[in-house]
Design an enzyme around this catalytic site. Structure first.
Site, mmCIF file in Angstrom:
data_model
loop_
_atom_site.group_PDB
_atom_site.id
_atom_site.type_symbol
_atom_site.label_atom_id
_atom_site.label_comp_id
_atom_site.label_asym_id
_atom_site.label_seq_id
_atom_site.Cartn_x
_atom_site.Cartn_y
_atom_site.Cartn_z
ATOM 1 N N CYS A 89 0.771 -1.229 -0.066
ATOM 2 C CA CYS A 89 0.070 0.016 -0.032
ATOM 3 C C CYS A 89 0.935 1.246 -0.020
ATOM 4 O O CYS A 89 1.830 1.210 0.655
ATOM 5 C CB CYS A 89 -0.831 0.010 1.189
ATOM 6 S SG CYS A 89 -2.010 1.447 1.440
ATOM 7 N N HIS A 92 -8.818 -3.764 -2.481
ATOM 8 C CA HIS A 92 -7.857 -2.813 -1.578
ATOM 9 C C HIS A 92 -8.376 -1.546 -1.679
ATOM 10 O O HIS A 92 -8.314 -0.819 -0.696
ATOM 11 C CB HIS A 92 -6.492 -3.289 -2.249
ATOM 12 C CG HIS A 92 -5.501 -2.110 -1.511
ATOM 13 N ND1 HIS A 92 -4.387 -2.815 -0.681
ATOM 14 C CD2 HIS A 92 -5.166 -0.898 -1.568
ATOM 15 C CE1 HIS A 92 -3.986 -1.909 -0.067
ATOM 16 N NE2 HIS A 92 -4.095 -0.817 -0.518
ATOM 17 N N GLU A 93 -8.730 -0.939 -2.862
ATOM 18 C CA GLU A 93 -9.001 0.401 -3.113
ATOM 19 C C GLU A 93 -10.258 0.590 -2.332
ATOM 20 O O GLU A 93 -10.457 1.850 -1.702
ATOM 21 C CB GLU A 93 -8.615 0.952 -4.366
ATOM 22 C CG GLU A 93 -7.286 0.788 -4.958
ATOM 23 C CD GLU A 93 -6.056 1.366 -4.275
ATOM 24 O OE1 GLU A 93 -6.533 2.117 -3.421
ATOM 25 O OE2 GLU A 93 -5.042 0.734 -4.444
ATOM 26 N N HIS A 150 -10.094 1.228 1.206
ATOM 27 C CA HIS A 150 -9.597 2.598 1.630
ATOM 28 C C HIS A 150 -11.039 3.555 1.846
ATOM 29 O O HIS A 150 -10.668 4.454 2.740
ATOM 30 C CB HIS A 150 -8.704 3.131 0.718
ATOM 31 C CG HIS A 150 -7.253 2.615 0.868
ATOM 32 N ND1 HIS A 150 -6.468 3.017 1.938
ATOM 33 C CD2 HIS A 150 -6.374 2.079 -0.087
ATOM 34 C CE1 HIS A 150 -5.210 2.702 1.663
ATOM 35 N NE2 HIS A 150 -5.158 1.942 0.500
HETATM 36 NI NI NI Z 1 -3.358 1.124 -0.112
#
Ligand code: NI
Length: 177
Positions: A98, A140-141, A144
Site C-alpha cells: 500500500c 484494496h482500494e 480504503h
Molecule cells: Ni492502499
C-alpha cells in the site's frame, strides 16, 4: 495537475468512511482524478484511493492489470462511487502492499473475481468484471473508502514483511485459502 502528498498509516484520514461524490462531472473532481493518477504513477503504485491524498470522497484509481509489470501502456481506470461484489466463492491469498504503508507487504486473502459498478467522470454508469490482481486492487482500494487498511484484513500477521526481506520467502502464495 500536481502531485499530492500521500497520507501514511497513522494519519486519521485513512480511518474515515468516505462520502459519495455528489457530482462526478465537477471540474474539481476531474482535477482530483488527474492528481490521483499522477501521484499514483509517480509513487510506482498500481492503485490509489482519494483518502490517501487527504480527500474523503468515494473515488479510486486502479490499473486494470493481470500481473505486476504489465502496467506499461495501460490506461488507469477512475471509478467514482464504486461498489464491488464477488462473482463466485473463490478466494486467493497473495502479498499486498500500500502506498500509505511504504516498504511493507503482507499476505491478504481476497476474492478472485469481482464485479464492479461505478460512475465515470462523465457521470455515466460504468460496470465490469475483474479477476486476479485487478480484482485485488479494486478490493484494496474500495477498502480504503471505508477506512480499512490491508493489515486489518490479514489472517496471520506473521507474514507482515519488509519488501527488501521478501526474497527469503520460498514463493508468495497464490492459492485458494
Ligand atoms: Ni492502499
Amino acid at each position: 495537475m500536481s502531485l499530492r502528498k500521500i497520507a501514511r498509516m497513522g494519519h486519521p484520514v485513512l480511518l474515515e468512511r468516505c462520502l459519495d461524490v455528489p457530482d462526478p462531472t465537477e471540474p474539481l473532481i476531474r482535477l482530483l482524478a488527474a492528481d490521483m493518477v499522477e501521484t499514483m504513477l509517480d509513487a510506482n503504485g498500481i492503485g490509489i484511493a482519494a483518502p490517501q491524498v487527504h480527500e474523503t470522497l468515494r473515488m479510486i484509481v486502479a490499473l486494470p492489470i493481470r500481473e505486476r509489470g504489465d502496467d506499461r501502456d495501460v490506461a488507469p481506470l477512475v471509478l467514482v462511487n464504486p461498489t464491488i461484489a464477488p462473482l463466485d466463492e473463490v478466494r486467493e491469498s497473495a502479498f499486498e502492499g500500500c502506498l500509505s504503508i511504504p516498504d511493507l507487504r503482507g499476505v491478504v486473502s481476497r476474492w478472485h473475481r469481482v464485479g464492479f459498478q461505478a460512475l465515470s467522470l462523465d457521470g455515466k454508469p460504468l460496470e465490469g468484471e475483474a479477476s486476479g490482481l485487478f480484482a485485488r486492487i479494486l478490493q484494496h482500494e474500495v477498502d480504503h473508502l471505508d477506512g480499512v487498511l490491508f493489515p486489518a484484513r490479514m489472517h496471520d500477521l506473521r507474514s507482515l514483511s519488509f519488501t527488501s526481506e521478501l526474497h527469503h520467502q520460498l514463493r508468495p502464495q497464490g492459492v485458494a485459502s
